[in-house]
Write a protein that holds these residues in place. Structure first.
Motif, PDB file in Angstrom:
ATOM      1  N   ARG A  58       0.833  -1.202   0.000  1.00 30.91           N
ATOM      2  CA  ARG A  58       0.000   0.000   0.000  1.00 30.91           C
ATOM      3  C   ARG A  58       0.866   1.250   0.000  1.00 30.91           C
ATOM      4  O   ARG A  58       1.855   1.340   0.742  1.00 30.91           O
ATOM      5  CB  ARG A  58      -0.936   0.009   1.205  1.00 30.91           C
ATOM      6  CG  ARG A  58      -1.894   1.196   1.219  1.00 30.91           C
ATOM      7  CD  ARG A  58      -2.797   1.182   2.422  1.00 30.91           C
ATOM      8  NE  ARG A  58      -3.666   2.349   2.427  1.00 30.91           N
ATOM      9  CZ  ARG A  58      -4.532   2.636   3.398  1.00 30.91           C
ATOM     10  NH1 ARG A  58      -4.632   1.836   4.446  1.00 30.91           N
ATOM     11  NH2 ARG A  58      -5.283   3.729   3.321  1.00 30.91           N
ATOM     12  N   THR A  60       0.615   5.801  -0.341  1.00 29.99           N
ATOM     13  CA  THR A  60      -0.278   6.954  -0.230  1.00 29.99           C
ATOM     14  C   THR A  60      -0.027   7.960  -1.351  1.00 29.99           C
ATOM     15  O   THR A  60      -0.832   8.866  -1.561  1.00 29.99           O
ATOM     16  CB  THR A  60      -0.103   7.655   1.127  1.00 29.99           C
ATOM     17  OG1 THR A  60       1.270   8.012   1.307  1.00 29.99           O
ATOM     18  CG2 THR A  60      -0.536   6.720   2.256  1.00 29.99           C
ATOM     19  N   SER A  61       1.097   7.818  -2.045  1.00 23.74           N
ATOM     20  CA  SER A  61       1.362   8.661  -3.210  1.00 23.74           C
ATOM     21  C   SER A  61       0.642   8.072  -4.420  1.00 23.74           C
ATOM     22  O   SER A  61      -0.005   7.032  -4.327  1.00 23.74           O
ATOM     23  CB  SER A  61       2.862   8.723  -3.471  1.00 23.74           C
ATOM     24  OG  SER A  61       3.370   7.427  -3.743  1.00 23.74           O
ATOM     25  N   ASP A 108     -10.171   1.453  -4.998  1.00 23.97           N
ATOM     26  CA  ASP A 108      -8.752   1.167  -4.854  1.00 23.97           C
ATOM     27  C   ASP A 108      -8.179   0.859  -6.239  1.00 23.97           C
ATOM     28  O   ASP A 108      -8.897   0.407  -7.138  1.00 23.97           O
ATOM     29  CB  ASP A 108      -8.526  -0.037  -3.945  1.00 23.97           C
ATOM     30  CG  ASP A 108      -9.132   0.144  -2.562  1.00 23.97           C
ATOM     31  OD1 ASP A 108      -9.418   1.302  -2.185  1.00 23.97           O
ATOM     32  OD2 ASP A 108      -9.315  -0.873  -1.866  1.00 23.97           O
ATOM     33  N   ARG A 117      -3.076   1.717  -4.163  1.00 24.18           N
ATOM     34  CA  ARG A 117      -3.515   2.956  -3.514  1.00 24.18           C
ATOM     35  C   ARG A 117      -5.006   2.848  -3.215  1.00 24.18           C
ATOM     36  O   ARG A 117      -5.806   2.602  -4.121  1.00 24.18           O
ATOM     37  CB  ARG A 117      -3.239   4.174  -4.399  1.00 24.18           C
ATOM     38  CG  ARG A 117      -3.416   5.490  -3.663  1.00 24.18           C
ATOM     39  CD  ARG A 117      -3.164   6.689  -4.584  1.00 24.18           C
ATOM     40  NE  ARG A 117      -3.049   7.920  -3.831  1.00 24.18           N
ATOM     41  CZ  ARG A 117      -4.095   8.620  -3.358  1.00 24.18           C
ATOM     42  NH1 ARG A 117      -5.322   8.182  -3.567  1.00 24.18           N
ATOM     43  NH2 ARG A 117      -3.895   9.735  -2.670  1.00 24.18           N
ATOM     44  N   ASP A 119      -8.832   4.083  -1.792  1.00 22.05           N
ATOM     45  CA  ASP A 119      -9.775   5.201  -1.683  1.00 22.05           C
ATOM     46  C   ASP A 119      -9.470   6.362  -2.626  1.00 22.05           C
ATOM     47  O   ASP A 119      -9.328   7.518  -2.220  1.00 22.05           O
ATOM     48  CB  ASP A 119      -9.826   5.710  -0.240  1.00 22.05           C
ATOM     49  CG  ASP A 119     -10.374   4.665   0.716  1.00 22.05           C
ATOM     50  OD1 ASP A 119     -11.274   3.918   0.306  1.00 22.05           O
ATOM     51  OD2 ASP A 119      -9.894   4.602   1.861  1.00 22.05           O
ATOM     52  N   ASN A 120      -9.386   6.061  -3.904  1.00 25.88           N
ATOM     53  CA  ASN A 120      -9.215   7.091  -4.921  1.00 25.88           C
ATOM     54  C   ASN A 120     -10.588   7.630  -5.332  1.00 25.88           C
ATOM     55  O   ASN A 120     -11.504   6.853  -5.619  1.00 25.88           O
ATOM     56  CB  ASN A 120      -8.513   6.510  -6.153  1.00 25.88           C
ATOM     57  CG  ASN A 120      -7.118   6.037  -5.834  1.00 25.88           C
ATOM     58  OD1 ASN A 120      -6.164   6.787  -5.914  1.00 25.88           O
ATOM     59  ND2 ASN A 120      -6.994   4.768  -5.442  1.00 25.88           N
ATOM     60  N   GLU A 172      -9.394  12.962  -7.358  1.00 27.93           N
ATOM     61  CA  GLU A 172      -9.296  13.711  -6.099  1.00 27.93           C
ATOM     62  C   GLU A 172      -9.766  15.158  -6.245  1.00 27.93           C
ATOM     63  O   GLU A 172      -9.158  16.092  -5.726  1.00 27.93           O
ATOM     64  CB  GLU A 172      -7.861  13.668  -5.558  1.00 27.93           C
ATOM     65  CG  GLU A 172      -7.396  12.270  -5.194  1.00 27.93           C
ATOM     66  CD  GLU A 172      -8.235  11.638  -4.080  1.00 27.93           C
ATOM     67  OE1 GLU A 172      -8.630  12.359  -3.145  1.00 27.93           O
ATOM     68  OE2 GLU A 172      -8.509  10.419  -4.167  1.00 27.93           O
TER      69      GLU A 172
END
Length: 232
Positions: A58, A60-61, A108, A117, A119-120, A172
């Motif tokens: 996982r 975060t970027s 995801d 990644r 929760d996009n 986002e």
């Protein structure tokens, strides 16, 4: 010459399309990963599907992966066309495309290189809405997605009909950037992310699976992360 190569030539002669050379060294790195079976764990178990597929980490970027080609496309001149085995071949410009009615999706994403990644937040047009317009023929089983970078990938119509598959314009809360495939990229959350073609410009419906750029260089033809379908 395979089906993908036969399809490629008329697309590359489409107005306004200039194939962009890739960097051979970067292609070689990916093909070496295929030869080594990189990231394969042997722990695939679709019956016990977890949020993080086997062999993934996982992040975060939002890593940027390409072969050195990042087409710069003005939204005002962008368009998408479709044809092949469908009842209603067509074309939409940027305004017409967005008039279909954008939707928001949270999902995801999982890259074959090993990152995931969660929760996009995407915004775009449901793929099912475009399929409804195109009306693929009964014998059509796959669609090839071609981008302004010269690459293509083929997906089954079954995969494309999933309710979270988008032709995305935003990520986002902001317009999709050039490096991430803007102005429009495909997003297929349940498959490895190379299937989510960037800089989409054309869709072609086919009978059978012609493969695509990476599939014809050792990648799996479907790419289910939970089955570890990295290579095939």
């Amino acid at each position: 010459m395979n089906l993908y190569d036969r399809f490629r030539h008329p697309v590359e002669r489409s107005p306004g399309f200039d194939p962009i050379p890739v960097k051979p060294r970067l292609v070689a790195v990916k093909q070496q990963a295929v030869a080594e079976g990189k990231r394969l764990t042997g722990q695939a178990d679709p019956a016990r599907r977890k949020r993080l597929p086997p062999g993934q980490e996982r992040v975060t970027s939002f890593p940027v992966l390409d072969l050195g080609s990042r087409p710069l496309i003005d939204r005002n001149s962008w368009s998408i066309t479709w044809g092949g085995l469908c009842a209603a071949p067509g074309k939409l410009d940027w305004q017409e495309f967005n008039n279909i009615g954008p939707v928001d999706k949270l999902c995801d994403i999982h890259c074959v290189t090993g990152w995931s990644r969660f929760d996009n937040r995407w915004r775009g047009i449901l793929m099912t809405a475009l399929l409804d317009r195109a009306r693929p023929a009964p014998q059509a089983t796959h669609a090839i997605f071609k981008g302004h970078d010269g690459f293509g990938t083929a997906l089954t119509l079954t995969d494309l009909k999933q309710p979270d598959v988008l032709l995305a314009t935003d990520w986002e809360g902001r317009p999709l950037t050039r490096e991430h495939g803007g102005p429009v990229r495909l997003v297929v959350p349940h498959l490895y992310f190379w299937k989510s073609a960037k800089w989409v410009k054309q869709i072609w419906f086919t009978e059978g699976d012609p493969g695509g750029y990476w599939e014809n260089r050792g990648y799996h033809h479907r790419g289910d992360p939970w089955k570890e379908e990295r290579y095939g």
